[in-house]
Design an enzyme around this catalytic site. Structure first.
Site, short mmCIF file in Angstrom:
data_model
loop_
_atom_site.label_atom_id
_atom_site.label_comp_id
_atom_site.label_asym_id
_atom_site.label_seq_id
_atom_site.Cartn_x
_atom_site.Cartn_y
_atom_site.Cartn_z
N VAL A 124 17.06 18.64 24.94
CA VAL A 124 17.57 17.74 23.75
C VAL A 124 18.99 16.99 24.14
O VAL A 124 19.66 17.41 25.05
CB VAL A 124 17.71 18.49 22.38
CG1 VAL A 124 16.24 18.90 22.19
CG2 VAL A 124 18.53 19.59 22.87
N ASP A 135 8.31 29.00 13.72
CA ASP A 135 9.73 29.66 14.52
C ASP A 135 10.85 29.56 13.44
O ASP A 135 12.05 28.86 13.68
CB ASP A 135 10.12 28.56 15.50
CG ASP A 135 11.14 29.19 16.43
OD1 ASP A 135 11.52 30.59 16.53
OD2 ASP A 135 11.83 28.35 17.05
#
Length: 228
Positions: free
Chosen positions: A6, A135
């Site tokens: 990211v 998650d």
């Protein structure tokens, strides 16, 4: 992480609002065609999950760009704090406390109880849209301010999928419960408040089978822990 990198970047020149760019890089241990297909599938799934959440009133990052061939998805950059640290993150076996709960939450003009209510409502709406996050942790939730009003933002839908099954929703909740237990010791009352808000948002008819399945999932989890 293992699946993606990211970056903080910009999509315009001159730069205006920053975006979070997630790049799912090719995996050398996979066949190139398989790796490309998995990347396309996961990026498409993540973008669709975020779009469904928006339509259902769940605050998530807005999608700004999707390029499945390049393995890139760009989304709104969220200026805020991780719920993990706002609730007080205990690191490692030493139990070192990394955040002052009252002080940091006061900066957003919100109490711990109000935050749990917001969390339960957001998860209920997500599950009403048949989105399974897969998650759920307090690291994947952020608190931000919108013109002085606190907003809870759910992030990182990279493992999400669509399902209307009670089992999948119960497992989603169990994952979050275990995250609370491991990251925020003595947090039973906090997670209980999340479930209370979740149940109120869903209504008793929808909540009842999920509650029963959650109890089953907890039992299975305890049995696995005993077996090792």
């Amino acid at each position: 992480g293992a699946e993606a990198k990211v970056y903080k970047g910009y999509l315009t020149s001159p730069p205006t609002d920053p975006v979070l760019i997630k790049y799912r890089f090719p995996k050398k241990y996979r066949h190139p065609q398989l790796s490309a297909q998995l990347t396309r599938t996961r990026i498409t799934s993540e973008a669709r999950a975020l779009a469904r959440c928006v339509r259902s009133g769940v605050r998530v990052p807005d999608v700004r760009l999707v390029d499945v061939d390049s393995g890139i998805i760009a989304m709104e950059w969220i200026n805020g704090k991780s719920i993990r640290f706002l609730l007080g993150d205990y690191e490692g076996d030493s139990g070192t406390h990394n955040s002052s709960v009252g002080e940091t939450l006061e900066n957003y003009d919100i109490s711990e109880g109000q935050l749990m209510v917001m969390m339960g409502m957001a998860l209920a709406r997500m599950h009403q849209a048949d989105i399974i996050h897969s998650d759920l942790t307090t690291s994947n939730m952020m608190l931000t301010s919108n013109f002085g009003n606190p907003e809870l933002v759910l992030i990182d839908f990279g493992l999400s999928f669509q399902s209307g099954l009670v089992e999948d929703k119960a497992v989603d909740l169990y994952v979050l419960e275990r995250a609370f237990a491991s990251t925020h010791p003595e947090s039973e009352s906090l997670f209980a408040a999340v479930l209370e808000s979740y149940a109120a948002e869903l209504g008793s008819k929808v909540w009842s089978p999920i509650r029963k399945r959650l109890e089953d999932v907890r039992l299975r989890g305890r049995k696995r822990s005993m077996v090792g």
